[in-house]
Design a protein around this motif. Structure first.
Motif, PDB file in Angstrom:
ATOM      1  N   TYR A  86     -10.150 -20.816  27.051  1.00 31.77           N
ATOM      2  CA  TYR A  86     -11.085 -21.539  27.797  1.00 31.77           C
ATOM      3  C   TYR A  86     -10.889 -23.028  28.256  1.00 31.77           C
ATOM      4  O   TYR A  86      -9.517 -23.253  28.297  1.00 31.77           O
ATOM      5  CB  TYR A  86     -12.326 -21.867  27.082  1.00 31.77           C
ATOM      6  CG  TYR A  86     -12.114 -22.239  26.029  1.00 31.77           C
ATOM      7  CD1 TYR A  86     -12.128 -23.811  25.755  1.00 31.77           C
ATOM      8  CD2 TYR A  86     -11.987 -22.084  23.794  1.00 31.77           C
ATOM      9  CE1 TYR A  86     -12.096 -24.945  25.152  1.00 31.77           C
ATOM     10  CE2 TYR A  86     -11.773 -22.678  23.431  1.00 31.77           C
ATOM     11  CZ  TYR A  86     -12.137 -24.467  23.832  1.00 31.77           C
ATOM     12  OH  TYR A  86     -12.048 -24.584  22.501  1.00 31.77           O
ATOM     13  N   TYR A  90     -17.937 -13.666  23.533  1.00 26.40           N
ATOM     14  CA  TYR A  90     -17.681 -14.230  24.626  1.00 26.40           C
ATOM     15  C   TYR A  90     -16.648 -13.850  25.224  1.00 26.40           C
ATOM     16  O   TYR A  90     -15.329 -14.221  26.179  1.00 26.40           O
ATOM     17  CB  TYR A  90     -16.887 -15.651  24.581  1.00 26.40           C
ATOM     18  CG  TYR A  90     -18.018 -16.424  23.106  1.00 26.40           C
ATOM     19  CD1 TYR A  90     -19.045 -17.557  23.202  1.00 26.40           C
ATOM     20  CD2 TYR A  90     -17.117 -16.624  21.828  1.00 26.40           C
ATOM     21  CE1 TYR A  90     -19.876 -18.285  23.529  1.00 26.40           C
ATOM     22  CE2 TYR A  90     -18.313 -17.392  20.700  1.00 26.40           C
ATOM     23  CZ  TYR A  90     -19.559 -18.177  21.605  1.00 26.40           C
ATOM     24  OH  TYR A  90     -20.884 -18.115  21.245  1.00 26.40           O
ATOM     25  N   ALA A 140     -10.100 -12.710  27.098  1.00 31.51           N
ATOM     26  CA  ALA A 140      -9.918 -12.443  26.495  1.00 31.51           C
ATOM     27  C   ALA A 140      -9.056 -12.187  25.601  1.00 31.51           C
ATOM     28  O   ALA A 140      -7.920 -11.148  26.516  1.00 31.51           O
ATOM     29  CB  ALA A 140     -11.383 -11.728  25.341  1.00 31.51           C
ATOM     30  N   VAL A 199     -14.919 -19.296  29.935  1.00 33.39           N
ATOM     31  CA  VAL A 199     -14.018 -18.595  29.514  1.00 33.39           C
ATOM     32  C   VAL A 199     -13.159 -17.846  30.272  1.00 33.39           C
ATOM     33  O   VAL A 199     -13.838 -17.395  31.109  1.00 33.39           O
ATOM     34  CB  VAL A 199     -14.572 -17.320  28.441  1.00 33.39           C
ATOM     35  CG1 VAL A 199     -13.380 -15.769  27.974  1.00 33.39           C
ATOM     36  CG2 VAL A 199     -15.402 -17.679  27.178  1.00 33.39           C
ATOM     37  N   ARG A 210     -16.316 -11.263  19.316  1.00 33.16           N
ATOM     38  CA  ARG A 210     -15.963 -10.652  20.711  1.00 33.16           C
ATOM     39  C   ARG A 210     -17.020 -11.604  21.240  1.00 33.16           C
ATOM     40  O   ARG A 210     -17.867 -10.245  22.320  1.00 33.16           O
ATOM     41  CB  ARG A 210     -15.805  -9.312  20.919  1.00 33.16           C
ATOM     42  CG  ARG A 210     -14.396  -9.107  20.537  1.00 33.16           C
ATOM     43  CD  ARG A 210     -13.891  -7.281  20.915  1.00 33.16           C
ATOM     44  NE  ARG A 210     -12.697  -7.285  20.077  1.00 33.16           N
ATOM     45  CZ  ARG A 210     -11.809  -6.617  20.689  1.00 33.16           C
ATOM     46  NH1 ARG A 210     -12.109  -5.652  21.664  1.00 33.16           N
ATOM     47  NH2 ARG A 210     -10.081  -6.043  20.193  1.00 33.16           N
ATOM     48  N   ASP A 237     -12.358 -15.503  18.368  1.00 34.64           N
ATOM     49  CA  ASP A 237     -14.142 -15.118  19.024  1.00 34.64           C
ATOM     50  C   ASP A 237     -13.634 -13.705  18.114  1.00 34.64           C
ATOM     51  O   ASP A 237     -13.423 -13.089  18.455  1.00 34.64           O
ATOM     52  CB  ASP A 237     -13.993 -14.750  20.147  1.00 34.64           C
ATOM     53  CG  ASP A 237     -14.931 -14.134  20.908  1.00 34.64           C
ATOM     54  OD1 ASP A 237     -15.866 -14.248  20.586  1.00 34.64           O
ATOM     55  OD2 ASP A 237     -15.343 -13.837  22.083  1.00 34.64           O
ATOM     56  N   ASN A 248      -9.070 -11.616  17.602  1.00 33.28           N
ATOM     57  CA  ASN A 248      -9.883 -11.705  18.821  1.00 33.28           C
ATOM     58  C   ASN A 248      -9.951 -13.335  19.311  1.00 33.28           C
ATOM     59  O   ASN A 248     -10.505 -14.367  18.353  1.00 33.28           O
ATOM     60  CB  ASN A 248     -10.930 -11.802  19.350  1.00 33.28           C
ATOM     61  CG  ASN A 248     -10.544  -9.879  18.428  1.00 33.28           C
ATOM     62  OD1 ASN A 248     -10.244  -9.049  19.147  1.00 33.28           O
ATOM     63  ND2 ASN A 248     -11.868  -9.360  17.966  1.00 33.28           N
ATOM     64  N   TYR A 249      -9.155 -13.974  20.722  1.00 37.31           N
ATOM     65  CA  TYR A 249      -9.050 -15.406  20.932  1.00 37.31           C
ATOM     66  C   TYR A 249      -9.766 -15.200  22.201  1.00 37.31           C
ATOM     67  O   TYR A 249      -9.491 -14.259  23.313  1.00 37.31           O
ATOM     68  CB  TYR A 249      -8.049 -15.720  21.156  1.00 37.31           C
ATOM     69  CG  TYR A 249      -7.104 -15.800  19.129  1.00 37.31           C
ATOM     70  CD1 TYR A 249      -7.641 -17.042  18.941  1.00 37.31           C
ATOM     71  CD2 TYR A 249      -6.952 -14.951  18.469  1.00 37.31           C
ATOM     72  CE1 TYR A 249      -7.320 -17.368  17.362  1.00 37.31           C
ATOM     73  CE2 TYR A 249      -5.839 -14.848  17.652  1.00 37.31           C
ATOM     74  CZ  TYR A 249      -6.444 -16.731  16.891  1.00 37.31           C
ATOM     75  OH  TYR A 249      -6.162 -16.372  15.348  1.00 37.31           O
ATOM     76  N   VAL A 250     -10.437 -16.467  22.701  1.00 34.66           N
ATOM     77  CA  VAL A 250     -10.519 -16.646  24.269  1.00 34.66           C
ATOM     78  C   VAL A 250      -9.709 -17.297  24.123  1.00 34.66           C
ATOM     79  O   VAL A 250      -9.734 -18.424  23.838  1.00 34.66           O
ATOM     80  CB  VAL A 250     -11.699 -16.888  23.993  1.00 34.66           C
ATOM     81  CG1 VAL A 250     -12.930 -15.551  24.313  1.00 34.66           C
ATOM     82  CG2 VAL A 250     -12.162 -17.984  23.887  1.00 34.66           C
ATOM     83  N   TYR A 309     -17.799 -20.582  26.216  1.00 32.98           N
ATOM     84  CA  TYR A 309     -17.263 -20.813  24.799  1.00 32.98           C
ATOM     85  C   TYR A 309     -17.772 -22.744  24.557  1.00 32.98           C
ATOM     86  O   TYR A 309     -17.643 -23.003  25.045  1.00 32.98           O
ATOM     87  CB  TYR A 309     -15.680 -20.841  24.917  1.00 32.98           C
ATOM     88  CG  TYR A 309     -15.209 -20.809  23.362  1.00 32.98           C
ATOM     89  CD1 TYR A 309     -15.700 -19.719  23.087  1.00 32.98           C
ATOM     90  CD2 TYR A 309     -14.782 -21.698  22.846  1.00 32.98           C
ATOM     91  CE1 TYR A 309     -15.061 -20.095  21.771  1.00 32.98           C
ATOM     92  CE2 TYR A 309     -13.804 -21.759  21.041  1.00 32.98           C
ATOM     93  CZ  TYR A 309     -14.624 -20.425  20.260  1.00 32.98           C
ATOM     94  OH  TYR A 309     -13.796 -20.228  18.915  1.00 32.98           O
TER      95      TYR A 309
END
Length: 166
Positions: A17, A58, A33, A30, A56, A53, A13-15, A64
């Motif tokens: 931002y 954010y 996601a 952010v 999860r 992330d 999982n990434y965001v 962030y």
């Protein structure tokens, strides 16, 4: 016989931002996601970055904690020889990713610092203060360098007046 089957990367999982403010969206805002096989699977547009992330934590619209890219050096522009001047150093954003030591210098002007180094702890935005006591009248350039890859601030130019005769 040896099995040489390639394994696929595990999705994480990434965001996405902001690394630069844009209107009401501040640094760290952010945008969205996403789940990716790795950080190189998506190239963020200019002014944005990917952040891991895993939990999860954010969601879109949250902030962030963007690591520091630099820090500030502040203090008065005038001083008197022999009288301490307070200097404040502070990391930007959410603090450095690792403990970072900042070394201060007056370029050989002969003044003294209460401490010639300060440390920004990883993930901390706590400002650090030291005093500088100029030795003699003139102009002093106080500079700061660091060992953590942060962008150093511009030197602080201080005009030092002579100490009052007693």
């Amino acid at each position: 016989m040896t099995d040489t089957t390639a394994t696929s990367p595990t999705a994480q999982n990434y965001v996405l931002y902001r690394t630069q403010a844009d209107g009401w969206q501040q640094v760290g805002y952010v945008i969205m996601a996403m789940t990716l096989p790795g950080p190189t699977a998506f190239t963020p547009p200019a002014g944005m970055a990917l952040g891991l992330d895993a939990a999860r934590a954010y969601p879109a619209g949250s902030i962030y904690p963007v690591p520091s890219t630099g820090y500030t050096l502040a203090g008065a522009a005038t001083a008197t020889a022999g009288t301490p001047l307070t200097l404040t150093l502070a990391p930007n954003n959410a603090g450095p990713q690792a403990n970072t030591t900042v070394t201060l210098s007056d370029g050989g002007a002969g003044g003294t610092f209460s401490a010639s180094t300060v440390t920004f702890d990883a993930g901390s935005t706590t400002a650090q203060t030291v005093t500088y006591t100029p030795k003699a009248a003139g102009t002093v350039a106080i500079s700061a360098t660091n060992n953590g890859g942060l962008t150093d601030p511009a030197s602080l130019e201080v005009t030092v007046g002579a100490a009052a005769a007693s």
